[in-house]
Design a protein around this motif. Sequence first.
Motif, PDB file in Angstrom:
ATOM      1  N   ALA A 152       2.668   1.094   4.884  1.00 34.82           N
ATOM      2  CA  ALA A 152       3.666   0.133   4.375  1.00 34.82           C
ATOM      3  C   ALA A 152       3.477  -1.268   4.963  1.00 34.82           C
ATOM      4  O   ALA A 152       3.696  -2.267   4.266  1.00 34.82           O
ATOM      5  CB  ALA A 152       5.078   0.650   4.661  1.00 34.82           C
ATOM      6  N   ASP A 153       3.070  -1.372   6.230  1.00 38.11           N
ATOM      7  CA  ASP A 153       2.786  -2.690   6.820  1.00 38.11           C
ATOM      8  C   ASP A 153       1.654  -3.385   6.053  1.00 38.11           C
ATOM      9  O   ASP A 153       1.699  -4.597   5.809  1.00 38.11           O
ATOM     10  CB  ASP A 153       2.357  -2.555   8.291  1.00 38.11           C
ATOM     11  CG  ASP A 153       3.548  -2.344   9.228  1.00 38.11           C
ATOM     12  OD1 ASP A 153       4.711  -2.389   8.762  1.00 38.11           O
ATOM     13  OD2 ASP A 153       3.315  -2.125  10.436  1.00 38.11           O
ATOM     14  N   THR A 154       0.638  -2.599   5.707  1.00 37.99           N
ATOM     15  CA  THR A 154      -0.498  -3.151   4.958  1.00 37.99           C
ATOM     16  C   THR A 154      -0.061  -3.628   3.577  1.00 37.99           C
ATOM     17  O   THR A 154      -0.497  -4.687   3.105  1.00 37.99           O
ATOM     18  CB  THR A 154      -1.602  -2.069   4.821  1.00 37.99           C
ATOM     19  OG1 THR A 154      -1.924  -1.588   6.115  1.00 37.99           O
ATOM     20  CG2 THR A 154      -2.843  -2.620   4.158  1.00 37.99           C
ATOM     21  N   ILE A 155       0.807  -2.845   2.933  1.00 38.67           N
ATOM     22  CA  ILE A 155       1.316  -3.263   1.622  1.00 38.67           C
ATOM     23  C   ILE A 155       2.062  -4.584   1.765  1.00 38.67           C
ATOM     24  O   ILE A 155       1.843  -5.525   0.985  1.00 38.67           O
ATOM     25  CB  ILE A 155       2.214  -2.169   1.008  1.00 38.67           C
ATOM     26  CG1 ILE A 155       1.332  -1.008   0.529  1.00 38.67           C
ATOM     27  CG2 ILE A 155       3.068  -2.725  -0.145  1.00 38.67           C
ATOM     28  CD1 ILE A 155       2.068   0.120  -0.127  1.00 38.67           C
TER      29      ILE A 155
ATOM     30  N   GLY B  96      11.196  -0.281   8.322  1.00 34.29           N
ATOM     31  CA  GLY B  96      10.478   0.906   8.775  1.00 34.29           C
ATOM     32  C   GLY B  96      11.299   2.180   8.651  1.00 34.29           C
ATOM     33  O   GLY B  96      12.427   2.179   8.146  1.00 34.29           O
ATOM     34  N   GLY B  97      10.694   3.250   9.143  1.00 28.41           N
ATOM     35  CA  GLY B  97      11.295   4.567   9.023  1.00 28.41           C
ATOM     36  C   GLY B  97      12.609   4.721   9.772  1.00 28.41           C
ATOM     37  O   GLY B  97      13.498   5.440   9.322  1.00 28.41           O
TER      38      GLY B  97
ATOM     39  N   VAL C 203       9.741  -4.004   1.153  1.00 28.81           N
ATOM     40  CA  VAL C 203       8.749  -2.932   1.275  1.00 28.81           C
ATOM     41  C   VAL C 203       9.324  -1.943   2.286  1.00 28.81           C
ATOM     42  O   VAL C 203       9.721  -2.349   3.375  1.00 28.81           O
ATOM     43  CB  VAL C 203       7.396  -3.452   1.804  1.00 28.81           C
ATOM     44  CG1 VAL C 203       6.393  -2.303   1.940  1.00 28.81           C
ATOM     45  CG2 VAL C 203       6.846  -4.556   0.905  1.00 28.81           C
ATOM     46  N   HIS C 204       9.413  -0.681   1.893  1.00 26.38           N
ATOM     47  CA  HIS C 204       9.972   0.294   2.846  1.00 26.38           C
ATOM     48  C   HIS C 204       8.955   1.356   3.224  1.00 26.38           C
ATOM     49  O   HIS C 204       8.133   1.775   2.416  1.00 26.38           O
ATOM     50  CB  HIS C 204      11.267   0.933   2.328  1.00 26.38           C
ATOM     51  CG  HIS C 204      11.111   1.706   1.047  1.00 26.38           C
ATOM     52  ND1 HIS C 204      10.609   2.979   1.021  1.00 26.38           N
ATOM     53  CD2 HIS C 204      11.399   1.381  -0.234  1.00 26.38           C
ATOM     54  CE1 HIS C 204      10.602   3.402  -0.233  1.00 26.38           C
ATOM     55  NE2 HIS C 204      11.056   2.460  -1.012  1.00 26.38           N
ATOM     56  N   GLY C 205       9.047   1.763   4.479  1.00 23.16           N
ATOM     57  CA  GLY C 205       8.242   2.863   4.988  1.00 23.16           C
ATOM     58  C   GLY C 205       8.898   4.189   4.645  1.00 23.16           C
ATOM     59  O   GLY C 205       9.754   4.247   3.752  1.00 23.16           O
ATOM     60  N   GLY C 206       8.511   5.207   5.372  1.00 17.98           N
ATOM     61  CA  GLY C 206       8.878   6.558   4.983  1.00 17.98           C
ATOM     62  C   GLY C 206      10.049   7.180   5.707  1.00 17.98           C
ATOM     63  O   GLY C 206      10.951   7.720   5.090  1.00 17.98           O
ATOM     64  N   GLY C 207      10.049   7.127   7.015  1.00 21.92           N
ATOM     65  CA  GLY C 207      11.063   7.865   7.755  1.00 21.92           C
ATOM     66  C   GLY C 207      10.646   9.300   8.003  1.00 21.92           C
ATOM     67  O   GLY C 207       9.571   9.729   7.584  1.00 21.92           O
TER      68      GLY C 207
ATOM     69  N   CYS D 173       7.729   1.085  -2.494  1.00 20.86           N
ATOM     70  CA  CYS D 173       7.439   2.194  -1.593  1.00 20.86           C
ATOM     71  C   CYS D 173       5.952   2.154  -1.288  1.00 20.86           C
ATOM     72  O   CYS D 173       5.198   1.414  -1.917  1.00 20.86           O
ATOM     73  CB  CYS D 173       7.836   3.524  -2.216  1.00 20.86           C
ATOM     74  SG  CYS D 173       6.881   3.947  -3.680  1.00 20.86           S
ATOM     75  N   ALA D 174       5.546   2.955  -0.309  1.00 23.45           N
ATOM     76  CA  ALA D 174       4.163   2.884   0.178  1.00 23.45           C
ATOM     77  C   ALA D 174       3.249   3.886  -0.527  1.00 23.45           C
ATOM     78  O   ALA D 174       2.427   4.557   0.091  1.00 23.45           O
ATOM     79  CB  ALA D 174       4.143   3.074   1.687  1.00 23.45           C
ATOM     80  N   ILE D 175       3.412   3.959  -1.851  1.00 19.50           N
ATOM     81  CA  ILE D 175       2.544   4.804  -2.675  1.00 19.50           C
ATOM     82  C   ILE D 175       1.811   3.870  -3.645  1.00 19.50           C
ATOM     83  O   ILE D 175       2.443   3.060  -4.315  1.00 19.50           O
ATOM     84  CB  ILE D 175       3.377   5.841  -3.480  1.00 19.50           C
ATOM     85  CG1 ILE D 175       4.174   6.770  -2.542  1.00 19.50           C
ATOM     86  CG2 ILE D 175       2.485   6.642  -4.435  1.00 19.50           C
ATOM     87  CD1 ILE D 175       3.338   7.725  -1.722  1.00 19.50           C
TER      88      ILE D 175
END
Lengths: 260, 260
Positions: free
Chosen positions: A163-166, A11-12, A38-42, A148-150
Amino acid sequence: MSEVLKIFKIGGGIIDDAAQLGQFLAALARVPGPKMVVHGGGKGASQMLQDLGIAPQMVQGRRITDAATLDIVTMFYAGKTNKQVVAGLQQHGVDALGLSGADGNVIRASKRPVKEIDYGFVGDLDEHSVNTGLLQTLLGTGLTPVFCAITHDGHGQLLNTNADTIASSLARALAPFYQVELHFCFEKDGVLADVTDETSVIPQITPGQYQELKARGVIAAGMVPKLDNAFAALEAGVERVVIENALKINEPVKTILCRN
Amino acid sequence: MSEVLKIFKIGGGIIDDAAQLGQFLAALARVPGPKMVVHGGGKGASQMLQDLGIAPQMVQGRRITDAATLDIVTMFYAGKTNKQVVAGLQQHGVDALGLSGADGNVIRASKRPVKEIDYGFVGDLDEHSVNTGLLQTLLGTGLTPVFCAITHDGHGQLLNTNADTIASSLARALAPFYQVELHFCFEKDGVLADVTDETSVIPQITPGQYQELKARGVIAAGMVPKLDNAFAALEAGVERVVIENALKINEPVKTILCRN
């Protein structure tokens, strides 16, 4: 028996702390076998939006992704964070390869339909979103995909995606081909029986126990959507979901969610 | 006879113009066979540095890449531009996959040594920089790699790298495995015999003719390093170098540099 594939969602919080991120990546390099990140944003993207005078738009706690915001989050998530994670893993001998959903058409999403809220350029995933063939090829050559979550819609539009959904969509989609372990890494050691006691980690939770813990109010608001999502992944064929501290992935303390 | 591989380098001018970029990507989708794209940066990164109050540092016409600048160029090149190109190619049915040098350790560089000028986080390539095995695997599965001009040193450090150098290093490294055509795409139709006449494109130049054109001053300052680089690539085994208009890649007008 198919091979074990471990998917780590970070996570972030850890993305924002370079020292902790380095510690996580070094620990991840010691995890044997095929894996993905898989990484989130921050907070970096929000800070940059602010520095550029673009006010973050939130509705009911959700970020609205207008065109300017999409540009910045794409730059941050797919550019800075993704390449830092990849370069950091390479440093530790892990042959990482960064991916957005557009790369190799690996995750195709649909722009969220406008109902009460127009979320803007936000992507929703369905069961056919993941290109499992390409991922098997990449894993088969020893690569560690880093997401990444894009995502993208296949018509040239990039989309900001949870990102959790990915992570759980990847886990479900790959479950027919691997014994998938989905690891949600965060700042606590696992699911706590007592939120005021960091040592009260519940080692294992079955679906029946989860219903009981929810009913008794032991599992609190923020954790509920995460665990609902996790148990849904188990039902969809994921072998195991692990909730653990990002800095202790090689230690025994963690919460394991299992089918029964 | 090995397969033809076409490598297209596009510069900042076309990156900055969304309509022209779209036109180029649509044209690229009509080019048959295995191909790659290398893209430069454009003015967006400089604009963003300015908007954030980070003054671009230039010494002798070269950008000095300090840590703050590296962050922004990584975000712009590896994030925004790379994903826009990838999503745009996917839209046109090309299975593009974006890469920095860190991804799959595909291009490893060394930080430029400090002599008179400290260029900061700038990467130089050597003959062993390119991971040709991974590129053959990706091309073999029908993917079109899309490179931004960011590399890494293998020790966790990202490095800003010249996009022309990346394109010619890829071409040279892959020459033993493919008949490589290296296409430098820009805003003119080719090398002009008369810089004031856009229609004076020289269709073909051999090394001997190039020396003569340089001696007569027909080929001017800005073009010399590009063409020196191109003829060096031919000497190193690249089959053909093409200088052409990014918007006319499927038209016959262009300059072809050949070994003899």
